[in-house]
Structure formats: structure tokens, C-alpha cells
Design a protein around this motif. Structure first.
Motif, mmCIF file in Angstrom:
data_model
loop_
_atom_site.group_PDB
_atom_site.id
_atom_site.type_symbol
_atom_site.label_atom_id
_atom_site.label_comp_id
_atom_site.label_asym_id
_atom_site.label_seq_id
_atom_site.Cartn_x
_atom_site.Cartn_y
_atom_site.Cartn_z
ATOM 1 N N ARG A 21 13.144 -48.963 106.872
ATOM 2 C CA ARG A 21 14.579 -48.757 107.052
ATOM 3 C C ARG A 21 15.359 -49.196 105.827
ATOM 4 O O ARG A 21 14.900 -49.996 105.019
ATOM 5 N N ALA A 63 19.253 -50.780 105.388
ATOM 6 C CA ALA A 63 20.216 -51.361 106.336
ATOM 7 C C ALA A 63 21.461 -51.890 105.634
ATOM 8 O O ALA A 63 21.675 -53.097 105.546
ATOM 9 N N SER A 95 25.441 -52.803 104.807
ATOM 10 C CA SER A 95 26.653 -53.218 105.527
ATOM 11 C C SER A 95 27.821 -52.454 104.914
ATOM 12 O O SER A 95 28.015 -52.521 103.704
ATOM 13 N N GLU A 147 24.718 -52.102 109.376
ATOM 14 C CA GLU A 147 24.852 -53.507 109.768
ATOM 15 C C GLU A 147 26.330 -53.908 109.711
ATOM 16 O O GLU A 147 26.810 -54.450 108.726
ATOM 17 N N TYR A 154 23.783 -62.507 110.842
ATOM 18 C CA TYR A 154 22.857 -61.584 110.199
ATOM 19 C C TYR A 154 21.386 -61.726 110.611
ATOM 20 O O TYR A 154 20.765 -60.756 111.046
ATOM 21 N N ARG A 181 12.974 -54.276 101.001
ATOM 22 C CA ARG A 181 14.323 -54.676 100.595
ATOM 23 C C ARG A 181 14.221 -55.523 99.337
ATOM 24 O O ARG A 181 13.129 -55.885 98.903
ATOM 25 N N LEU A 236 16.442 -61.039 99.176
ATOM 26 C CA LEU A 236 16.323 -61.391 100.594
ATOM 27 C C LEU A 236 14.994 -62.082 100.911
ATOM 28 O O LEU A 236 14.638 -62.253 102.074
#
Ligand code: GLU
Length: 277
Positions: free
Chosen positions: A8, A10, A12, A44, A192, A210, A214
Motif C-alpha cells: 500500500r 498511505a 495523509s 490517512e 497514527y 515505505r 518510518l
């Protein structure tokens, strides 16, 4: 049948996408294609004060422009607050959360005073029952924090906790580095880490791809998976794309947006080439 590879992107919708987003989305998308797997786009948007519908609309437009296609319907976190609340209730029922009434300012002051820095501050403890009752009665807002001490008791320590990082191999999880993270924000009701972990499981994500930024989040999220009895995906933390001046692209530095690149006539093929695809 469950797909063997589901990944995915994701974002924001708190601003327009820039090259850094395009890079991350393309890495995930191409990995799904190479594996004959599925690519999911997730919005998100739990922070309703910072997210805007025009940014969300622009996200779809920009990702389509660079040539991505994703499954419908798109999951928007703001429409699934019940799912996150259930997870939160479960952690609370297991005695893993405590209320934190501290303001940002108080936390900053405590950090400045603490002899060993931030870690001590965020390894908090529940307030004395009386004090807590008084603040609740006064209607003071609070966040829910995950108690690392309670989590460690529950799991018998964090030694058995690990995740697979495709670049590094098996990585022992060190959730304690992040301190007692907030799982429900005062203003938003969820934070989150919790929303991501719940969604990755609900959406059957097998590979979380990602940015390296992160990596620390993965340690915390691995702990939440253990506490909630959720499966752990494989992780890939890709390098961060940097500008010619060596700095990474970031919203706060007003990195040139994909819309701006498009407006000045850059083609998606050029952008992909420039990013090394
Ligand atoms: N929504 C997060 C962001 O915009 C990414 C979350 C994730 O990939 O786990 O940075």
C-alpha cells in the motif's frame, strides 16, 4: 484466496504531493507489479483539522498522472474510527494504556529538565487515582499512552519481538526507543500508529513498503501487532529521495509539488527517469 503480495501507499492529505511521495508510491507500485500482487491506496486522514478535501482530490489526480492505478474503493481512515476505537478499547481493557494530561508545553519543559532526556519523560506512569479523578471531573483533555512497562509485563519482555526488514534481515524490535507513545490524541481520538496497524491487518497488507524515515515507527507498530494479536507484514524501508542539494524533499520546506512540475511541462516519463525508474 488471499494474494501473496499486497502492499500500500498511505499518504495523509495535508498538502500537495511532491517528488518524495511520487518516489515512495512508485517503489510500492512497482514492487506489487513485479510480484504480480495488489497495490492499495489508503488515505490517512484522521486529523480532520489538517486534512483537506482538495488535497485528497489532488492526491488521486497526481498519482494517476504518474501512471499509478489502485484498487477501489479507497479506504479513508476518517470513515473507520470505530475500528480504531475497538482496538483502543481492547488495549485499555488489557490495562496497557494510561491517560496523559500533559500539554505539549509541559512535556517540553519536562524534557528540558530530565537528566537523561526524552526517554524518561515518555516512560510515564498513570496519575494517582485521586489526581486523575479530579482532572477528569474538571473536564481536562487527555491523550491515551501505551505503557511500555505494562506491555513488557504482558509479553514477558520484548526479546522475542522481531520483524523482517527486506534490506536488513530479521530485526529485533526495540519499541522502548520510542517511549510511551500516544495511541489516542486529545484532539483526534486516535493516533497514527494505532490506525496504521489496524488498517494494515484489516486490509491484509503482506508488505509494508515505505521510507526509511518510518523505520522507528515499525518498532512501535510491531509491538502493537503483538498486543492486538495481529499478523506482522514484511517491511521494506526504501531510501529517501533527496534534492540536488542533498536534502530530502519535505512539505515543510515547500518542496516543488507534482502539480507544479506538471504545470511547468514536465512529463510523467521524465519524472520517472529523473527518479531512476
Ligand atoms: N500516512 C503516513 C505519512 O504520510 C505514512 C504511513 C505509513 O506508510 O505507514 O507519512
Amino acid at each position: 484466496m488471499t494474494a501473496a503480495f499486497v502492499t500500500r501507499f498511505a499518504p495523509s492529505p495535508t498538502g500537495y504531493l511532491h517528488r518524495g511521495h511520487a518516489f515512495s508510491a512508485l517503489v510500492a507500485f512497482e514492487a506489487a507489479q513485479a510480484a504480480g500482487g495488489r497495490f492499495i491506496l489508503r488515505i490517512e486522514d484522521i486529523d480532520r483539522t489538517r486534512c483537506r478535501p482538495e488535497y485528497e482530490a489532488a492526491t488521486y489526480e497526481d498519482l494517476a498522472w504518474i501512471g499509478l492505478a489502485w484498487e477501489q474503493p479507497v479506504r479513508r481512515q476518517s470513515e473507520h474510527m470505530d475500528d480504531y476505537q475497538r482496538a483502543l478499547d481492547r488495549l485499555a481493557a488489557d490495562g496497557l494504556l494510561y491517560r496523559c494530561f500533559r500539554t505539549r508545553r509541559e512535556i517540553a519543559e519536562e524534557i528540558a529538565r530530565a537528566p537523561h532526556g526524552a526517554m524518561e519523560v515518555f516512560r510515564g506512569a498513570p496519575l494517582a487515582a485521586e489526581d486523575e479523578a479530579r482532572r477528569l471531573a474538571a473536564g481536562e483533555p487527555f491523550a491515551w499512552r501505551l505503557s511500555l512497562a505494562a506491555a513488557a509485563r504482558r509479553l514477558g519482555g520484548f526479546d522475542g519481538l522481531a520483524f523482517v526488514d527486506e534490506g536488513r534481515g530479521t530485526v529485533p524490535a526495540r519499541p522502548e526507543l520510542g517511549g510511551d507513545v500516544v495511541l489516542a490524541r486529545k484532539d483526534v481520538g486516535v493516533a497514527y500508529h494505532l490506525a496504521v496497524v489496524v488498517d494494515d491487518a484489516l486490509q491484509g497488507i503482506t508488505h509494508v513498503i515505505r521510507g526509511e524515515d518510518l523505520f522507528e515507527a515499525t518498532h512501535v507498530q510491531r509491538l502493537l501487532q503483538a498486543l492486538l494479536g495481529l499478523p506482522t507484514p514484511v517491511y521494506r524501508h526504501h531510501r529517501l529521495l533527496t534534492a540536488p542539494d542533498g536534502r530530502r524533499y519535505a512539505k515543510r520546506d515547500r518542496a516543488e509539488t507534482l502539480r507544479e512540475l506538471r504545470a511547468r511541462g514536465m512529463s510523467p516519463a521524465e519524472l520517472r527517469r529523473e527518479m531512476g525508474f
